[in-house]
Design a protein around this motif. Structure first.
Motif, PDB file in Angstrom:
ATOM      1  N   LYS A 128      -0.742  15.031  -7.810  1.00 37.82           N
ATOM      2  CA  LYS A 128      -1.494  15.607  -8.187  1.00 37.82           C
ATOM      3  C   LYS A 128      -1.652  16.968  -7.979  1.00 37.82           C
ATOM      4  O   LYS A 128      -1.360  18.108  -8.992  1.00 37.82           O
ATOM      5  N   TYR A 154       2.792  11.380 -14.785  1.00 35.93           N
ATOM      6  CA  TYR A 154       3.145  13.457 -14.665  1.00 35.93           C
ATOM      7  C   TYR A 154       4.446  13.122 -14.984  1.00 35.93           C
ATOM      8  O   TYR A 154       6.026  13.080 -14.959  1.00 35.93           O
ATOM      9  N   ASP A 170      -3.093  16.675 -13.014  1.00 39.24           N
ATOM     10  CA  ASP A 170      -4.026  16.162 -14.144  1.00 39.24           C
ATOM     11  C   ASP A 170      -5.258  17.183 -14.433  1.00 39.24           C
ATOM     12  O   ASP A 170      -5.771  16.059 -15.580  1.00 39.24           O
TER      13      ASP A 170
END
Length: 511
Positions: free
Chosen positions: A6, A314, A441
């Motif tokens: 992330k 993602y 995120d």
């Protein structure tokens, strides 16, 4: 899900073009090791390394001859292990390129498969029943083998397709279902290759043509099922390893295939293309200052992908890659700064292509090298400094010619130049790393994105990002109280309940 993803900011290294440490005109692994501090100082904390496997280089290394051996021109397996260890010492990550859909026609598997006598590799590739059997709907190479049959290729004639089976078996005399033992053997061979490099310390893989495995697979669900099985293997044995797909279909690649990330690729007419390369010469691109672009072409598609992938994986936005023209072919310097600032502040795991951070040019008219063809102009040697070959190599010749313009950008001059592309990229990456709101995120909300209208405004947590690619002023309703300014390119003025952005401007404001 690997926690490190992330916050990952990848730097794509095309090994033959990055840095030549031994003076043979081709970049190598030791050269990459020598330049790791540069990558880290730029702010990137992860590397995607294009193929370094043994190959005849008919397609620049995407035609693998030995998946478990480093090509001699790059070094040795020991060199790659040293690179991986050095990357980790610098608290970075590295993923390797995995080419699962095809091999070189010089791979030992194929040498066995093409023989007339049946052997355990006869079904490792896809062969028709006889040389006279050549259905037009498939890309087949005819009459080249001792074996009585034609073989299917994925791309070039030297890249025979590996056999993962057919979702819809139309010709049962030579097409196998995906649950056939020989097709399962291909999957197991792929797992074995992955385990080999993961055990060497690699942090995962970017998967080339990830959707190309199973044939006659219109929905791609059969291909996704193979990747889901591989993801299960990773979760059980290598839970910190990342799997990134070249697919451009997050609902399938991530939600069904189990990939952690999926590239949002430059496909003609899609949302990514509309941002940077819309129209014949980029004239319809959103970031083109002429104002003929349409942000909704991007946001409608991106939002659907984002919502589909949220919580499972993602989207990965790229500045460019080894297969696409650099943005300098379409956009001016100011537009590129704004484009990159936008890429790194949107919710994605971003990938920065080597040389994009200094505004390297797409070199037109180069003769194809190693199967590059029109892609050759995006694969020229990295430009480090003024001097011979821009500091890339001491060789009298380089495998791809360097930029002939003496005023071409270099790391050296871009570092010194006020407001350079390099400085914008470095500043934005620093902001992204410092403020968790900009992580992959982090919260994301579009505040203004109207068809044929400007600017583009979105919110990341407590920060509002305003993007005006136009060469004229752009206004937007803005009712928020500004607490502080985090970053800007150009100027903006807030009056009453309106924000006015100067031509070709970008701003991050805390509210």
């Amino acid at each position: 899900m690997p926690k490190w993803l992330k916050d990952a900011i990848f730097y794509e290294i095309y090994p033959q073009s990055f840095y030549d440490s031994n003076g043979d005109g081709i970049g190598d692994i030791q050269g990459i090791i020598q330049k790791l501090d540069y990558v880290k100082q730029l702010g990137c904390n992860a590397i995607w390394l294009n193929p370094v496997y043994d190959s005849p280089f008919k397609d620049a290394g995407y035609d693998v001859r030995n998946y478990k051996k480093v090509a001699a021109r790059y070094g040795t397996n020991e060199d790659l292990c040293e690179l991986i260890k050095t990357v980790h010492k610098k608290k970075m990550r590295i993923i390797l390129d995995l080419v699962p859909g095809h091999t070189s026609d010089t791979h030992p598997w194929f040498k066995q498969a093409r023989q007339a006598k049946e052997n355990k590799f006869s079904n490792r590739y896809i062969f028709t029943k006889s040389v006279w059997d050549a259905p037009q709907e498939y890309r087949l190479m005819c009459g080249l083998c001792e074996r009585d049959g034609n073989y299917m290729v994925n791309f070039f004639s030297s890249q025979p397709a590996l056999n993962y089976g057919f979702a819809d078996v139309k010709y049962p005399d030579w097409q196998l279902p995906t649950d056939h033992p020989d097709c399962k053997a291909t999957v197991n061979a792929l797992k074995d290759i992955m385990k080999f490099w993961l055990d060497m310390g690699a942090d995962g893989f970017r998967v080339d043509m990830a959707d190309s495995l199973v044939k006659n697979d219109n929905t791609k669900e059969a291909t996704a099922a193979i990747w889901a099985d591989i993801r299960n293997m990773l979760d059980e044995e290598y839970p910190d390893a990342a799997l990134v797909s070249e697919w451009c279909n997050p609902p399938v690649a991530i939600n069904k295939g189990g990939f952690h990330c999926d590239f949002y690729l430059d496909h003609i007419g899609n949302g990514y293309n509309s941002l940077f390369r819309g129209g014949s010469w980029g004239d319809k691109a959103f970031f083109n200052k002429n104002g003929e672009g349409n942000i909704r072409s991007f946001t409608d598609e991106f939002l659907s992908y984002y919502e589909a992938a949220k919580g499972n994986g993602y989207i990965s936005l790229i500045t460019c890659n080894h297969d696409t023209p650099r943005l300098t072919e379409y956009l001016d310097e100011e537009a590129i700064k704004i484009a990159y600032a936008t890429i790194f502040t949107l919710p994605s795991v971003p990938f920065l292509y080597y040389g994009d951070e200094i505004g390297m040019r797409y070199l037109k008219g180069l003769t194809s090298v190693e199967g590059s063809y029109s892609r050759t102009g995006s694969r020229s040697p990295m430009q480090w400094c003024k001097g011979k070959n821009f500091g890339f190599s001491e060789s009298d010749t380089t495998y791809i010619p360097v930029d002939s313009d003496e005023k071409a950008p270099t790391v050296e001059n871009q570092r010194r130049k006020k407001g350079s592309i390099y400085k914008v990229v470095k500043d934005i990456i620093k902001i992204r790393k410092k403020h968790p709101e900009f992580s992959a995120d982090g919260e994301f909300e579009i505040l203004y994105a109207e068809e044929n209208s400007f600017p583009f405004v979105y919110k990341r947590g407590k920060y509002v990002v305003l993007v005006n690619p136009l060469d004229r002023l752009a206004d937007v309703k803005f009712e928020y109280e500004i607490k502080s300014e985090l970053y800007r390119i150009g100027e903006y003025i807030q009056s009453w309940e309106k924000m006015t952005l100067s031509p070709q401007s970008f701003a991050i404001i805390e509210i």
